[in-house]
Design an enzyme around this catalytic site. Structure first.
Site, PDB file in Angstrom:
ATOM      1  N   PHE A  39       0.691  -1.210   0.024  1.00 36.82           N
ATOM      2  CA  PHE A  39       0.100  -0.152  -0.029  1.00 36.82           C
ATOM      3  C   PHE A  39       1.031   1.285  -0.010  1.00 36.82           C
ATOM      4  CE2 PHE A  39      -2.448  -3.230   2.183  1.00 36.82           C
ATOM      5  CZ  PHE A  39      -3.688  -3.279   1.343  1.00 36.82           C
ATOM      6  N   ARG A  81       2.896   4.653  -0.828  1.00 38.49           N
ATOM      7  CA  ARG A  81       2.855   5.947  -1.514  1.00 38.49           C
ATOM      8  C   ARG A  81       4.031   6.303  -1.832  1.00 38.49           C
ATOM      9  NH1 ARG A  81       0.483   8.957   3.475  1.00 38.49           N
ATOM     10  NH2 ARG A  81       1.699   7.564   4.306  1.00 38.49           N
ATOM     11  N   GLU A  82       4.106   6.975  -3.107  1.00 34.35           N
ATOM     12  CA  GLU A  82       5.341   7.473  -3.628  1.00 34.35           C
ATOM     13  C   GLU A  82       5.596   8.778  -2.720  1.00 34.35           C
ATOM     14  OE1 GLU A  82       5.160   8.240  -7.676  1.00 34.35           O
ATOM     15  OE2 GLU A  82       4.583   6.272  -8.270  1.00 34.35           O
ATOM     16  N   LYS A  96      -6.199  -4.450  -2.112  1.00 37.05           N
ATOM     17  CA  LYS A  96      -5.186  -3.582  -2.596  1.00 37.05           C
ATOM     18  C   LYS A  96      -6.422  -2.627  -3.578  1.00 37.05           C
ATOM     19  CE  LYS A  96      -2.328  -0.416  -4.268  1.00 37.05           C
ATOM     20  NZ  LYS A  96      -0.858  -0.978  -4.665  1.00 37.05           N
ATOM     21  N   ASN A 131      -7.439   1.479  -3.133  1.00 39.02           N
ATOM     22  CA  ASN A 131      -7.158   2.286  -3.936  1.00 39.02           C
ATOM     23  C   ASN A 131      -8.725   3.058  -4.624  1.00 39.02           C
ATOM     24  OD1 ASN A 131      -4.795   2.690  -3.695  1.00 39.02           O
ATOM     25  ND2 ASN A 131      -4.311   1.335  -5.629  1.00 39.02           N
ATOM     26  N   LEU A 148      -9.581  14.391   1.409  1.00 39.45           N
ATOM     27  CA  LEU A 148     -10.737  15.510   1.117  1.00 39.45           C
ATOM     28  C   LEU A 148     -10.159  16.546   0.545  1.00 39.45           C
ATOM     29  CD1 LEU A 148     -13.455  15.090   3.988  1.00 39.45           C
ATOM     30  CD2 LEU A 148     -13.417  14.055   1.520  1.00 39.45           C
ATOM     31  N   CYS A 165      -0.997   4.589 -10.014  1.00 34.35           N
ATOM     32  CA  CYS A 165      -1.707   3.551  -9.528  1.00 34.35           C
ATOM     33  C   CYS A 165      -3.287   4.083  -9.521  1.00 34.35           C
ATOM     34  CB  CYS A 165      -1.296   3.465  -7.964  1.00 34.35           C
ATOM     35  SG  CYS A 165       0.357   2.743  -7.706  1.00 34.35           S
TER      36      CYS A 165
END
Ligand code: UDX
Length: 452
Positions: free
Chosen positions: A154, A156-157, A209, A213, A255, A265
């Site tokens: 999971f 994140r870049e 996954k 997403n 948000l 992704c």
């Protein structure tokens, strides 16, 4: 297997490099495998082919300690590894919403015939539900002692290292207690630090996954749909997001209304999820994801329309400064970048667009060579009639009207990430527009004329 298992990581992309360096930092001996010899050499020399804070240091520490190295040889991997992680990419198929699984299948096809002792193969790539079960059958046919598990990632870049070493949860889809035990051993450190360990089926692990997403994309598109409503009804989406986020059942994360999501992704994963649901005859269940995608793409068109308005209805030959090329700050990734898409749309409308980004210029140039780029913010803004903030890099969110004074030709700014203080810009005489707020003359006229 006795003692510490030795690991291989198949595929040296974003996921694979991060996983290899992280597992080495947890004390395991790791062999990374990639078919690209130049990439393998680069990694063995301690150079990252991607931009990811903290990862190069981790890689170098692993190389220095002799805990990690990279090769192109699958036979070396087969004899080295007790656990093999599949970390190859699953991009969107050209001309289709489906995921292209060729790299995953090629990787298993290359490894399986070379396996000659019991081992665990662990999929980490994002794949359509059902893939793991198929791979498991192929694997056990080629090597009866080889077992498959699925362990989605999971990360994140921009925070890939922390997400890998200190994840919220570790999900393992397994078909035996032995596989679960091995994965518990590999992740003992993050588990001791408090990560949740969720043991489930192969299918649920694959779905975990895709569903995560899909939920994140839906949350962003939800607030962006509210932004559209705010634009037509006279609301302010920033206040609305704050109000919604204060409800602990909703929460403030994801948000941030604006230009929407991009990257390697979320866009392709939700499309692949819908496509898979259709193949399974359950397309109706995920039909809403098409709308999530549509809302997301509409934000790009709306941003370009705001620029057209600020340019007085004609962008032909108008110098426009685009701030941002990366799909999000903290990354040099331009895959499905909303910022570059807007730059392209504006170019198509006749504008003379110049793009600046603190990290992604090289990738942007490669992906969209037809656009013009500048080496600094000031160069990009020189003589601009409209400035668009499209990726919220700190260098851009710290911008002040004074810093652009004497550089731009006209004081028009579009804050497509709701990252600036509107009052400050307006007080300095700028025409300021943002997504999710009805503030321009056209919106006002429409509101005044709207029926009760
Ligand atoms: C995402 C998931 O977060 C991660 O768990 C998964 O493994 C891979 O996909 P990433 O693509 O690195 O990670 O980016 P993320 O930080 O999730 O942001 C995705 C996109 O959403 C970016 O374009 C970002 O600008 C946008 N975004 C995010 C918003 O528009 N609003 C928000 O409130 C949050």
């Amino acid at each position: 297997m006795s003692g510490e298992p030795r690991l291989t990581v198949l595929g040296a992309g974003y996921l694979g490099i991060t996983h290899a360096a992280s597992m080495a930092s947890l004390g395991f001996d790791v062999l990374g495998v990639d078919t690209d010899a130049a990439r393998v050499d680069q990694l063995n020399a301690g150079h990252l082919p991607i931009y990811e804070p903290g990862l190069e240091e981790l890689l170098r520490a692993g190389l220095g300690a002799g805990r990690v190295r990279f090769t192109t040889s699958y036979s070396e991997a087969a004899s080295f590894g007790d656990v093999h992680f599949i970390c190859t990419g699953t991009p969107q198929q050209p001309g289709s919403n489906r995921a292209d699984l060729s790299q995953v299948y090629a990787c298993v096809a290359a490894l399986a015939p070379l396996l000659d002792r019991p081992c665990l193969v662990v999929g980490k790539s994002t794949v359509p539900v059902g893939t793991a079960r198929r791979l498991a059958a192929e694997l056990s046919q080629a090597c009866p002692g080889a077992e498959l598990a699925w362990n989605p990632e999971f990360l994140r870049e921009g925070s890939a290292v922390a997400d890998t070493l200190a994840p919220d949860r570790i999900v393992v889809g397994v078909t035996s207690g032995r596989a679960e035990q091995i994965l518990r051993q590999l992740y003992a450190r993050p588990l001791a630090a408090g990560a949740a360990f969720i043991v489930t089926s192969l299918e649920t692990a694959e779905l975990a996954k895709a569903a995560a997403n899909a939920f994140l994309a839906t949350k962003i598109s939800f607030i962006n749909a509210m932004a559209e409503i705010c634009e037509t009804a006279g609301g302010d989406v920033r206040d609305l997001a704050q109000i919604l986020g204060a409800d602990p059942r909703i929460g403030p994360a994801f948000l941030r209304a604006g230009l929407g999501y991009g990257g390697g992704c979320l866009p392709k994963d939700i499309r692949a999820f819908s496509a898979r649901a259709e193949e399974l005859g359950a397309g109706a269940s995920l039909a809403f994801l098409r709308e999530v995608d549509a809302i997301n793409l509409r934000r790009r068109a709306r941003t370009a329309d705001l620029a057209l308005e600020l340019a007085g209805g004609n962008l032909t030959g108008v110098p426009v400064c685009v701030l941002g090329a990366a799909f999000k700050p903290g990354s040099d990734d331009v895959r499905d970048s909303p910022a570059l898409d807007v730059a392209q749309i504006l170019t198509g409308m006749g504008a003379r667009v110049t793009v600046y980004d603190p990290a992604a210029l090289e990738n942007a140039r490669r992906a969209r060579p037809e656009l013009s780029y500048a080496p600094t913010l000031a160069d990009a803004a020189q003589g601009a009639h409209v400035v668009l903030l499209l990726t919220e890099w700190p260098e851009f969110t710290a911008l002040t009207p004074a810093s652009l004074e004497g550089i731009v030709a006209r004081r028009n700014i579009i804050d497509a990430r709701n990252a600036l203080d509107p009052a400050r810009w307006r007080e300095a005489g700028w025409e300021y527009r943002a997504l999710g707020v009805a503030e321009d003359a056209a919106d006002r006229a429409r509101l005044d004329a709207s029926p009760w």
